[in-house]
Design an enzyme around this catalytic site. Structure first.
Site, PDB file in Angstrom:
ATOM      1  N   CYS A   7      30.694   9.205  20.193  1.00 47.24           N
ATOM      2  CA  CYS A   7      32.016   9.051  20.813  1.00 47.24           C
ATOM      3  C   CYS A   7      32.733   7.863  20.198  1.00 47.24           C
ATOM      4  O   CYS A   7      32.102   6.877  19.820  1.00 47.24           O
ATOM      5  CB  CYS A   7      31.890   8.826  22.316  1.00 47.24           C
ATOM      6  SG  CYS A   7      31.121  10.175  23.232  1.00 47.24           S
TER       7      CYS A   7
ATOM      8  N   CYS B 237      25.909   4.273  19.613  1.00 45.76           N
ATOM      9  CA  CYS B 237      25.836   5.705  19.320  1.00 45.76           C
ATOM     10  C   CYS B 237      27.121   6.142  18.626  1.00 45.76           C
ATOM     11  O   CYS B 237      28.226   5.759  19.028  1.00 45.76           O
ATOM     12  CB  CYS B 237      25.635   6.474  20.627  1.00 45.76           C
ATOM     13  SG  CYS B 237      25.816   8.256  20.466  1.00 45.76           S
TER      14      CYS B 237
ATOM     15  N   GLU C 265      32.981  37.653   9.074  1.00 47.72           N
ATOM     16  CA  GLU C 265      32.194  36.446   9.365  1.00 47.72           C
ATOM     17  C   GLU C 265      31.011  36.400   8.404  1.00 47.72           C
ATOM     18  O   GLU C 265      30.417  37.440   8.098  1.00 47.72           O
ATOM     19  CB  GLU C 265      31.717  36.494  10.822  1.00 47.72           C
ATOM     20  CG  GLU C 265      30.598  35.566  11.205  1.00 47.72           C
ATOM     21  CD  GLU C 265      30.996  34.107  11.153  1.00 47.72           C
ATOM     22  OE1 GLU C 265      30.192  33.310  10.633  1.00 47.72           O
ATOM     23  OE2 GLU C 265      32.105  33.768  11.615  1.00 47.72           O
TER      24      GLU C 265
ATOM     25  N   CYS D 112      39.767  22.907  13.664  1.00 47.90           N
ATOM     26  CA  CYS D 112      39.177  21.722  14.293  1.00 47.90           C
ATOM     27  C   CYS D 112      39.386  20.488  13.424  1.00 47.90           C
ATOM     28  O   CYS D 112      38.759  19.449  13.672  1.00 47.90           O
ATOM     29  CB  CYS D 112      37.688  21.938  14.573  1.00 47.90           C
ATOM     30  SG  CYS D 112      36.703  22.277  13.093  1.00 47.90           S
TER      31      CYS D 112
ATOM     32  N   CYS E  87      29.743   4.966  29.141  1.00 44.24           N
ATOM     33  CA  CYS E  87      28.409   5.208  28.586  1.00 44.24           C
ATOM     34  C   CYS E  87      27.762   3.900  28.130  1.00 44.24           C
ATOM     35  O   CYS E  87      28.384   3.119  27.386  1.00 44.24           O
ATOM     36  CB  CYS E  87      28.501   6.171  27.405  1.00 44.24           C
ATOM     37  SG  CYS E  87      26.908   6.511  26.624  1.00 44.24           S
TER      38      CYS E  87
ATOM     39  N   PHE F 108      36.589  34.611  10.259  1.00 42.23           N
ATOM     40  CA  PHE F 108      35.589  33.723  10.869  1.00 42.23           C
ATOM     41  C   PHE F 108      35.425  34.096  12.343  1.00 42.23           C
ATOM     42  O   PHE F 108      35.498  33.263  13.228  1.00 42.23           O
ATOM     43  CB  PHE F 108      35.987  32.253  10.712  1.00 42.23           C
ATOM     44  CG  PHE F 108      36.338  31.849   9.309  1.00 42.23           C
ATOM     45  CD1 PHE F 108      35.349  31.471   8.419  1.00 42.23           C
ATOM     46  CD2 PHE F 108      37.659  31.862   8.881  1.00 42.23           C
ATOM     47  CE1 PHE F 108      35.674  31.092   7.112  1.00 42.23           C
ATOM     48  CE2 PHE F 108      37.996  31.497   7.575  1.00 42.23           C
ATOM     49  CZ  PHE F 108      36.993  31.114   6.696  1.00 42.23           C
TER      50      PHE F 108
ATOM     51  N   ASN G  87      34.547  35.781  19.805  1.00 44.83           N
ATOM     52  CA  ASN G  87      35.233  34.938  20.780  1.00 44.83           C
ATOM     53  C   ASN G  87      36.700  35.323  20.945  1.00 44.83           C
ATOM     54  O   ASN G  87      37.232  35.329  22.061  1.00 44.83           O
ATOM     55  CB  ASN G  87      35.114  33.468  20.364  1.00 44.83           C
ATOM     56  CG  ASN G  87      35.526  32.514  21.467  1.00 44.83           C
ATOM     57  OD1 ASN G  87      35.038  32.598  22.587  1.00 44.83           O
ATOM     58  ND2 ASN G  87      36.426  31.597  21.152  1.00 44.83           N
TER      59      ASN G  87
END
Length: 430
Positions: free
Chosen positions: A77, A74, A313, A387, A68, A292, A297
């Site tokens: 990433c 930026c 949720e 995450c 990139c 959640f 999903n």
């Protein structure tokens, strides 16, 4: 002051860690384990220093040229300078160290090898761009609120980039400045439409914002104006969707732009498959609590596997879609509740509710102290998805202290080119 360091490892957050001769820890972005680099210190903290990379004296064999042109400015990433094999190994090591710091003692073969993403570029079906007062549309610069103008994002799908190019060529960022602070581009997997979501500034004129949105209608792109994080300004009938073929289960899910969905659309079914495979020992019918749950999903495939699912949720829009998705797939027995997850969880524990399994996929901050409540619901299995390695390890420690063992944990690369790590852990009652 410049100095030469050997980089020992990459830590959570994507920075490399080196140690000065006096024992002081120095954190440096843009480096890889084993490299010898010249750095310049930029910030001083109690216990460590931050530094910028000046020169690479001895490069890692896994160093590559970032693809990139915005890389290094930026802030989106931070691993593009590394071969993909290094991404996977670094993420596994970061997750393992998070477990060790939380006082856990994973077996030598844990975590498992990182599950690679099917795509390492062009995988994101949703991006959010910042719009500054001068009309620059892009991502925040590293460690700054300044906007780096971006005409194309290598992580976004081609469809998103085509719309982004149209917006810039027609000079829409300059026309939108002063009224909108953020612009989202969302690619609907089921029909390949791209939806444009405009986020007005707090002091924006509602009339002007609506007029500008109306002026964009000739772009033939569905446009949504959102005035609050969980609400919409004006009427919104925009629906997104994805078709799934996962472990022999075929189904569709739908949601609107106000709902969370996994942006790595190709990797998401593999994440779902990991969760379902972890619960394979349970024979239907079994009861499942999905914390959640979002728009379903995990709830929907769990129910299709024979579970009687209860989903919780906080986002009311997501609950409406979870209910709709459940009915559309013939799963009338599943039930969904909107509300604060911790509050609902405490209420379930007080009522002595019981479930055969619990699945949780919390936001980055994790479940926190409420994680200790999960064992009170008596599940045989708990599947914890996260995450964030640090909050994942903290929550796991609280559950393991209450009569559970860690069967296995798998890092999942949902966000190639970045330091972010998804993980799926299976815990079983002792």
């Amino acid at each position: 002051m410049e100095q030469v360091l050997t980089i020992h490892k990459v830590i959570h957050g994507g920075k490399g860690l080196g140690i000065r001769e006096d024992g002081m820890v120095v954190m440096v972005p843009g480096v890889l384990p084993g490299e010898i680099v010249t750095v310049r210190e930029t910030k001083s903290h109690r216990g460590h220093k931050e530094a910028e990379l000046v020169r690479i004296e001895q490069a890692s064999p896994e160093r590559i040229t970032p693809p990139c042109p915005f890389y290094g400015r930026c802030g989106g990433c931070d691993l593009q300078h590394a071969a993909y094999s290094a991404h996977l190994r670094i993420k596994r090591q970061v997750l393992r160290e998070s477990l060790l710091r939380a006082g856990l003692e994973p077996a030598d073969d844990q975590p498992r090898s990182t599950l690679p993403s099917p795509l390492t570029l062009g995988y994101r079906f949703r991006i959010r761009l910042h719009l500054d007062q001068t009309g620059n549309l892009g991502f925040h610069q590293i460690s700054s609120n300044s906007v780096v103008p971006v005409g194309r994002c290598l992580l976004a799908t081609d469809a998103i980039n085509r719309v982004l190019e149209i917006l810039i060529e027609a000079q829409w960022p300059h026309r939108l400045k002063g009224q909108f602070g953020e612009v989202e581009l969302i690619h609907s997997p089921i029909d390949n439409r791209v939806i444009l979501v405009l986020h007005p500034l707090a002091d924006a004129s509602k009339a002007q914002a609506v007029a500008l949105a109306d002026a964009m209608r000739p772009l033939s792109v569905p446009i949504v104006v959102r005035r609050t994080p969980h609400g919409r300004g004006g009427e919104d009938q925009t629906v997104l969707g994805q078709h799934f073929d996962c472990l022999g289960l075929r189904y569709d899910l739908h949601w609107d732009p106000g709902c969370f969905f996994q942006v790595n659309v190709a990797q998401n079914p593999r994440l779902i498959a990991l969760a379902l495979e972890a619960l394979a020992p349970l024979s239907p019918p079994f009861t499942a609590l999905d914390l959640f749950c979002g728009m379903g999903n995990f709830s929907i495939p769990l129910a299709l596997r024979g579970a009687r699912v209860t989903g919780i949720e906080h986002n009311h829009q997501s609950i409406r879609w979870a209910t709709s998705n459940s009915r559309a797939n013939g799963l009338d027995a599943a039930r969904f509740m909107a509300g604060d997850v911790e509050t609902q969880l405490r209420a379930l524990a007080q009522r002595h509710a019981a479930f055969d399994c619990i699945l949780l996929d919390p936001p980055r901050q994790g479940l926190g102290k409420a994680a200790a409540l999960l064992p009170r619901l008596g599940p045989r299995f708990i599947v914890a998805i996260s995450c964030d390695p640090a909050t994942q390890a903290r929550d796991l420690a609280r559950i393991l202290a209450n009569g559970y063992r860690l069967c296995h944990i798998t890092p999942v690369d949902m966000f190639p080119q970045t330091h972010h790590i998804e993980s799926v852990a299976l815990l079983e009652r002792n």
